[in-house]
Design a protein around this motif. Sequence first.
Motif, short mmCIF file in Angstrom:
data_model
loop_
_atom_site.label_atom_id
_atom_site.label_comp_id
_atom_site.label_asym_id
_atom_site.label_seq_id
_atom_site.Cartn_x
_atom_site.Cartn_y
_atom_site.Cartn_z
N VAL A 143 -4.12 2.51 -1.79
CA VAL A 143 -3.54 3.84 -1.58
C VAL A 143 -4.17 4.46 -0.34
CG1 VAL A 143 -3.21 6.16 -2.55
CG2 VAL A 143 -3.17 4.15 -4.05
N VAL A 144 -3.34 5.03 0.53
CA VAL A 144 -3.82 5.82 1.66
C VAL A 144 -3.50 7.28 1.37
CG1 VAL A 144 -3.67 4.01 3.40
CG2 VAL A 144 -1.65 5.42 2.91
N ALA A 145 -4.34 8.18 1.85
CA ALA A 145 -4.13 9.60 1.56
C ALA A 145 -2.83 10.10 2.15
CB ALA A 145 -5.31 10.41 2.10
N ASN A 146 -2.57 9.73 3.40
CA ASN A 146 -1.37 10.19 4.09
C ASN A 146 -0.82 9.09 4.97
OD1 ASN A 146 -1.63 13.32 3.56
ND2 ASN A 146 -3.63 12.67 4.31
N PHE A 147 0.47 9.15 5.23
CA PHE A 147 1.07 8.31 6.26
C PHE A 147 2.41 8.93 6.66
CE2 PHE A 147 3.39 4.85 8.26
CZ PHE A 147 2.41 4.34 9.10
N ARG A 148 2.45 9.39 7.93
CA ARG A 148 3.68 9.97 8.48
C ARG A 148 3.98 9.23 9.77
NH1 ARG A 148 3.08 16.11 9.14
NH2 ARG A 148 0.87 15.67 9.52
N SER A 149 4.92 8.33 9.71
CA SER A 149 5.18 7.44 10.85
C SER A 149 5.67 8.17 12.08
CB SER A 149 6.20 6.37 10.45
OG SER A 149 7.44 6.97 10.08
N TYR B 220 7.53 10.27 0.45
CA TYR B 220 7.02 9.12 -0.28
C TYR B 220 7.06 7.92 0.65
CZ TYR B 220 8.11 12.21 -4.20
OH TYR B 220 8.19 13.28 -5.05
N PHE B 221 5.93 7.23 0.80
CA PHE B 221 5.85 6.14 1.79
C PHE B 221 5.15 4.94 1.18
CE2 PHE B 221 6.01 4.16 5.79
CZ PHE B 221 6.68 4.99 6.68
N MET B 222 5.66 3.77 1.48
CA MET B 222 5.01 2.53 1.09
C MET B 222 4.98 1.57 2.28
SD MET B 222 7.94 1.01 -1.49
CE MET B 222 7.06 -0.53 -1.81
N LEU B 223 3.92 0.80 2.34
CA LEU B 223 3.71 -0.16 3.42
C LEU B 223 3.61 -1.55 2.82
CD1 LEU B 223 1.04 2.02 5.21
CD2 LEU B 223 3.30 1.51 6.15
N PRO B 224 4.75 -2.21 2.57
CA PRO B 224 4.71 -3.56 1.99
C PRO B 224 4.22 -4.59 3.00
CG PRO B 224 6.96 -2.93 2.50
CD PRO B 224 6.12 -1.72 2.76
N ARG B 225 3.72 -5.67 2.49
CA ARG B 225 3.17 -6.72 3.34
C ARG B 225 4.27 -7.53 4.01
NH1 ARG B 225 -0.08 -12.19 1.57
NH2 ARG B 225 -1.25 -12.50 3.51
N VAL C 154 0.87 -1.17 0.00
CA VAL C 154 0.00 0.00 0.00
C VAL C 154 0.91 1.22 0.00
CG1 VAL C 154 -1.66 1.34 1.35
CG2 VAL C 154 -1.90 -1.15 1.18
N ILE C 155 0.59 2.20 -0.83
CA ILE C 155 1.42 3.41 -0.93
C ILE C 155 0.59 4.63 -0.55
CG2 ILE C 155 2.85 2.37 -2.72
CD1 ILE C 155 1.38 4.07 -4.79
N ASN C 156 1.27 5.73 -0.23
CA ASN C 156 0.53 6.96 0.05
C ASN C 156 0.25 7.73 -1.24
OD1 ASN C 156 3.09 7.97 -0.46
ND2 ASN C 156 3.20 9.25 1.36
N GLN C 157 -0.66 8.67 -1.15
CA GLN C 157 -1.11 9.40 -2.34
C GLN C 157 0.03 10.20 -2.96
OE1 GLN C 157 -4.40 9.16 -3.57
NE2 GLN C 157 -3.36 10.05 -5.34
N ARG C 158 0.93 10.68 -2.13
CA ARG C 158 2.07 11.44 -2.64
C ARG C 158 2.91 10.60 -3.60
NH1 ARG C 158 4.92 15.86 -0.54
NH2 ARG C 158 7.14 15.92 -1.03
N LEU C 159 3.15 9.36 -3.24
CA LEU C 159 3.93 8.46 -4.10
C LEU C 159 3.14 8.08 -5.34
CD1 LEU C 159 6.42 6.79 -4.66
CD2 LEU C 159 5.51 5.00 -3.16
#
Length: 398
Positions: free
Chosen positions: A191-197, A206-211, A153-158
């Motif tokens: 895709v998620v709108a935002n993600f700031r860990s 740019y953020f991605m959340l691999p499984r 899953v990636i963020n909208q920015r990416l």
Amino acid sequence: MLRHLLKLIWKRKSRNMMLSLEILLAFLVVFAIAAFGLRYAQLYQMPTGHAWQNQWSVSIRVAGDIPNDAAIYDSLKRGLLDLPEVESVAFSSFGTYEMSRWTEEYTLPDGSNKLTIDAMGVTDDYFKTMDMTLTAGRAFSKQDDGADAAPTVINQRLADKYFPGKDPIGQIIVVANEDKNKRWRYRVTGVVANFRSQGEFMDPVYFMLPRFIPGVGKEAAYNIMLKLKPGTPRIFETKLNAKLKQIRNDWNFVITPQSEARKSMLNTQMVPLIILSVIAAFLLVMVAFGLFGVLWQNTTQRIPEIGLRRALGADAGSIYRQIISEQMLLSTSAIVIALVLLVQLPLTGVFGESLNWTVFLAATVLSASVIYLLSLLCSLYPGWRAARLSPTQALHYE
């Protein structure tokens, strides 16, 4: 009147140059602090993309590496879900509101658009646990088992950067700097709108959340994310730690409610701004004293000139306004010179989004207001002192 004041300022340009330089430096310092603080305010208003009110983080601490054993993660998940306070359990490479970051370079399959992207491996239940809403596609699940590319899953920015005008779902992203025939591939499932860990003060990246699949691969997940029932008290930590020790007595666990982790992170990130603000306040006080002293001296040296103006019919108010207006014009000239230099920063993009036009314009207005206020306060007493002189006293002054 303005033309007359400009002539007076120009005739004393050697004296006014140092005064203008002092004001210019003060403006630059205030601008830097204002831009820093305004950027923080701007970031704080942006959504982080994940919840923190009912989420707790458990960091696993062991000597050496954790084995990526599916049975271990399954026993942890089953044991924690047995607790009535726990609604959901997920695993991740690291927790939110931590200073940890994992970055790597990625490209499109044809090798174009190389980007440095933040990533964090997460299990299937992570999005439910963190109350995250996908704006497109879906979260990965067991239906992705055996897929030809790792789901992510990636963020909208990416998504906007890699796939402008396209549907990002199903697109492939690959790890750069690897053998072209052995590149690790990721397929976008959502895709998620935002993600700031790192929370509210983290710059958007740019953020991605691999499984992350327990038991698959060598890398293990060192963090457990829990979603608890609303109103769970802090004392639950004792019960949670006992349960974790019952499952893995040879591991150490650091339990942190995300509300406390968030507070700690915000305080840590505010430290540089506080330090810079204290330094700036000290410098402004020094500038104020220097400015006041110079204005006093200049006014004293101009007493015969002031006496002549009074003798020619100028009233006290005119003298008062003249002294203050001259100081405001000096401040304006210094601010204009400073802005000619500073405007190059957003134009060239030296600081990227940290100094965008919104921040630049707001910092300019705030800094100019501070300098004008400082100049006004410092010129009030010297102007009043000059205005109250009688023509006779002024003309006989030596």
